[in-house]
Design an enzyme around this catalytic site. Sequence first.
Site, short mmCIF file in Angstrom:
data_model
loop_
_atom_site.label_atom_id
_atom_site.label_comp_id
_atom_site.label_asym_id
_atom_site.label_seq_id
_atom_site.Cartn_x
_atom_site.Cartn_y
_atom_site.Cartn_z
N GLU A 275 0.85 -1.19 0.00
CA GLU A 275 0.00 0.00 0.00
C GLU A 275 0.89 1.24 0.00
O GLU A 275 1.85 1.32 0.75
CB GLU A 275 -0.90 0.01 1.24
N GLU B 26 -2.75 11.57 3.15
CA GLU B 26 -3.54 11.01 4.24
C GLU B 26 -3.40 11.90 5.47
O GLU B 26 -2.30 12.35 5.81
CB GLU B 26 -3.07 9.59 4.58
#
Length: 405
Positions: free
Chosen positions: A215, A220
Amino acid sequence: MSYRNDRNAFGGGPASFAERPPAYSSPSYARGDRASHPPKYAAVNTSTPRDFQNRPRSKRNPKTWSRKCWIILAVIVVIILIIVIVVPVVVTRHSRYPDYSALTYSLAATYSGTTFFDKFDYFTGYDPAAGFVHYVDGPGSAALNLTYASPSSAVLRVDISDTDTTTGRKSARITSKETYDSGLFIFDVLHSPYGCSTWPALWLSDPSNWPTNGEIDIMEATNLAPVGNQVTLHTTNHCSMGVKRKETGKALKSNCLNATDGDSGCGVRGNTASYGEEFNSNGGGVYAMELRDAGIRVWHFDRDSIPSDITTSTSNTTDVIPNPSTWPEALADFPSTNCNIGDHFRNQSIIVDIDLCGQWAGQSTYFNTQSGCPGTCVDYVSNQPGSAYKNAYWEFGSFRVYQAS
């Protein structure tokens, strides 16, 4: 009277031999009585070859060294060899760095305009990150204006209506139909979501094979995002970043293994202008990510400092081919030194969502302490009106994907 004052004390004339005083002599001793009567010069060294071993050893003559001396010498030699051989190896290993020489890219895919969302699948069902959210499918998202696109931008947002939210608020999560093993990805971001209880992300992953296929979190943050953006990798075993790196961001963790530190991964934090209110006030910007065998690098460019070879929805240039080798130092650098990039990152889809609460944003450390949000995260989602989520939306100019030939 004394002899000295009266020469004639022994008859007035020359004394005869018989009449002379007795001579002073040394005590007599037998020749063999040397032990009891040592000679006048007893200090003279009279040692014999048999006494040689009792003499003081010469430090300059190795033949006379004791076993202890030889052991000490051996230890010193070993230490010197370690310094001479091992230290250069360690220094060389620490200074290793992959070859990021320029690759020749060509445009492989464009996500833009009114068809932006046509290239994505909508995720529905239980949130894998335990968020207090309901992800809505494609038609439902269009009906609720959770996703919509125009010729110039695409928007994904949290529901801002005042419907019942006691079981969670509605939002959207999309996954690209196309997958990638490598490439250069250009994300033109006009607005990033923020607000109490929000957990937005733009990332690449293989949801069906996580964490096996890795990932890559490009953008974020949580809640009010007071500390800026975090770029993070999540992997299986044998991927670490305790190596030489060239990056402007702050490295947070070195072990990328998903099972360590509560699945925090190996993150790099940008400055406060890299995400949230300050990022949006600057007109947004561009995030670029290069995925290749040599490593993974992520750049953040403010709207007024985007390289001329990056095409955006707000630029007047025609489609040109970007060349990362001419760009400034990356925000985050994840070299392949101790991580086989090709083994850890495969079949990557582009994913965008806005989660609510969940395993990260819902923690009091981030919800209350870091962002100053009131009460608990779940209570906030349940009780706040839709207007509390007016800034909880993504707006993208375009996504562009380039592949090396």
